[in-house]
Design a protein around this motif. Sequence first.
Motif, PDB file in Angstrom:
ATOM      1  N   ALA A   1      42.687  31.792  54.719  1.00  0.00           N
ATOM      2  CA  ALA A   1      43.965  31.209  54.320  1.00  0.00           C
ATOM      3  C   ALA A   1      45.108  31.984  54.956  1.00  0.00           C
ATOM      4  CB  ALA A   1      44.089  31.232  52.800  1.00  0.00           C
ATOM      5  N   THR A   2      46.231  31.305  55.096  1.00  0.00           N
ATOM      6  CA  THR A   2      47.419  31.908  55.694  1.00  0.00           C
ATOM      7  C   THR A   2      48.488  32.085  54.624  1.00  0.00           C
ATOM      8  OG1 THR A   2      46.916  30.822  57.778  1.00  0.00           O
ATOM      9  CG2 THR A   2      49.152  31.644  57.511  1.00  0.00           C
ATOM     10  N   ASP A   3      49.104  33.273  54.606  1.00  0.00           N
ATOM     11  CA  ASP A   3      50.161  33.500  53.620  1.00  0.00           C
ATOM     12  C   ASP A   3      51.507  33.018  54.155  1.00  0.00           C
ATOM     13  OD1 ASP A   3      51.410  35.574  55.121  1.00  0.00           O
ATOM     14  OD2 ASP A   3      50.401  37.150  53.997  1.00  0.00           O
ATOM     15  N   ILE A   4      52.506  33.142  53.328  1.00  0.00           N
ATOM     16  CA  ILE A   4      53.830  32.610  53.630  1.00  0.00           C
ATOM     17  C   ILE A   4      54.496  33.304  54.823  1.00  0.00           C
ATOM     18  CG2 ILE A   4      55.192  34.072  52.078  1.00  0.00           C
ATOM     19  CD1 ILE A   4      56.475  31.311  51.114  1.00  0.00           C
TER      20      ILE A   4
ATOM     21  N   THR B   1      39.943  41.087  42.887  1.00  0.00           N
ATOM     22  CA  THR B   1      40.883  40.102  43.412  1.00  0.00           C
ATOM     23  C   THR B   1      41.188  39.071  42.339  1.00  0.00           C
ATOM     24  OG1 THR B   1      39.943  40.395  45.618  1.00  0.00           O
ATOM     25  CG2 THR B   1      41.249  38.404  45.252  1.00  0.00           C
ATOM     26  N   VAL B   2      42.456  38.678  42.273  1.00  0.00           N
ATOM     27  CA  VAL B   2      42.882  37.647  41.340  1.00  0.00           C
ATOM     28  C   VAL B   2      43.555  36.545  42.151  1.00  0.00           C
ATOM     29  CG1 VAL B   2      44.193  37.127  39.253  1.00  0.00           C
ATOM     30  CG2 VAL B   2      43.237  39.426  39.575  1.00  0.00           C
ATOM     31  N   LEU B   3      43.155  35.311  41.891  1.00  0.00           N
ATOM     32  CA  LEU B   3      43.696  34.149  42.591  1.00  0.00           C
ATOM     33  C   LEU B   3      44.298  33.201  41.570  1.00  0.00           C
ATOM     34  CD1 LEU B   3      43.930  32.352  45.181  1.00  0.00           C
ATOM     35  CD2 LEU B   3      41.676  31.453  44.577  1.00  0.00           C
TER      36      LEU B   3
ATOM     37  N   SER C   1      48.382  34.135  45.215  1.00  0.00           N
ATOM     38  CA  SER C   1      48.706  32.835  44.648  1.00  0.00           C
ATOM     39  C   SER C   1      48.432  31.813  45.736  1.00  0.00           C
ATOM     40  CB  SER C   1      50.163  32.778  44.191  1.00  0.00           C
ATOM     41  OG  SER C   1      51.049  32.776  45.290  1.00  0.00           O
ATOM     42  N   SER C   2      48.004  30.625  45.348  1.00  0.00           N
ATOM     43  CA  SER C   2      47.654  29.601  46.329  1.00  0.00           C
ATOM     44  C   SER C   2      48.293  28.283  45.943  1.00  0.00           C
ATOM     45  CB  SER C   2      46.130  29.440  46.383  1.00  0.00           C
ATOM     46  OG  SER C   2      45.781  28.312  47.151  1.00  0.00           O
ATOM     47  N   THR C   3      49.009  27.697  46.900  1.00  0.00           N
ATOM     48  CA  THR C   3      49.545  26.364  46.715  1.00  0.00           C
ATOM     49  C   THR C   3      49.238  25.529  47.949  1.00  0.00           C
ATOM     50  OG1 THR C   3      51.497  25.007  46.231  1.00  0.00           O
ATOM     51  CG2 THR C   3      51.858  26.977  47.579  1.00  0.00           C
TER      52      THR C   3
ATOM     53  N   ALA D   1      51.396  35.109  48.720  1.00  0.00           N
ATOM     54  CA  ALA D   1      51.504  33.658  48.580  1.00  0.00           C
ATOM     55  C   ALA D   1      50.783  32.932  49.710  1.00  0.00           C
ATOM     56  CB  ALA D   1      52.976  33.263  48.555  1.00  0.00           C
ATOM     57  N   LEU D   2      49.646  32.337  49.400  1.00  0.00           N
ATOM     58  CA  LEU D   2      48.917  31.504  50.350  1.00  0.00           C
ATOM     59  C   LEU D   2      49.517  30.105  50.278  1.00  0.00           C
ATOM     60  CD1 LEU D   2      45.297  32.651  49.408  1.00  0.00           C
ATOM     61  CD2 LEU D   2      46.824  33.614  51.157  1.00  0.00           C
TER      62      LEU D   2
END
Length: 166
Positions: A42-45, A60-62, A93-95, A115-116
């Motif tokens: 995944a790519t972050d902001i 790890t927490v998602l 965090s993932s959106t 932030a992903l």
Amino acid sequence: MKAKLLTIIAIIAVEESKGIGFTMGAKKPLIKVGDKFSDFSATDITGKRWTNADIEGKITVLNLWFTGCGPCRAEMPELSTWKDEMSDVMFFSSTYEAPEIARQVLDKVNFNWIALVNDTQFKKYIGGNGYPLTIVIDKEGIIAAFEYGTSPGQRAGLKNKILELR
């Protein structure tokens, strides 16, 4: 009728918890405690790419969220304190939303997790269970806990699990 019932349940949950709370009553979890967490990329902001190699050997927490989710936004300030308190834990965090959309919320609430964005691979865990979804993964890459929805009790349980794993 179903929407009215869910609204009533949400109001009762908030009133009973005396704080931020929302739980839709997960129909069927699509993950299981004890399962190996799936491989991801995944790519972050900021444009940095993250994979399983980056979290190897780390708790790890998602947290899965989206900008139109009020309970998601409401829990973010509290979740940010976890990262401040536990610098040895990886917090993502993932959106599924684009960076420019996510940034409007993240900046407003000062959410400090990695932030992903544009991230659709974790949506498969939501199913019909609703947002937010928070997953705790142990140092061996095994799902140790998860919660659909949010309430003070759910967040306390997740935080306690993270502390226990450290």
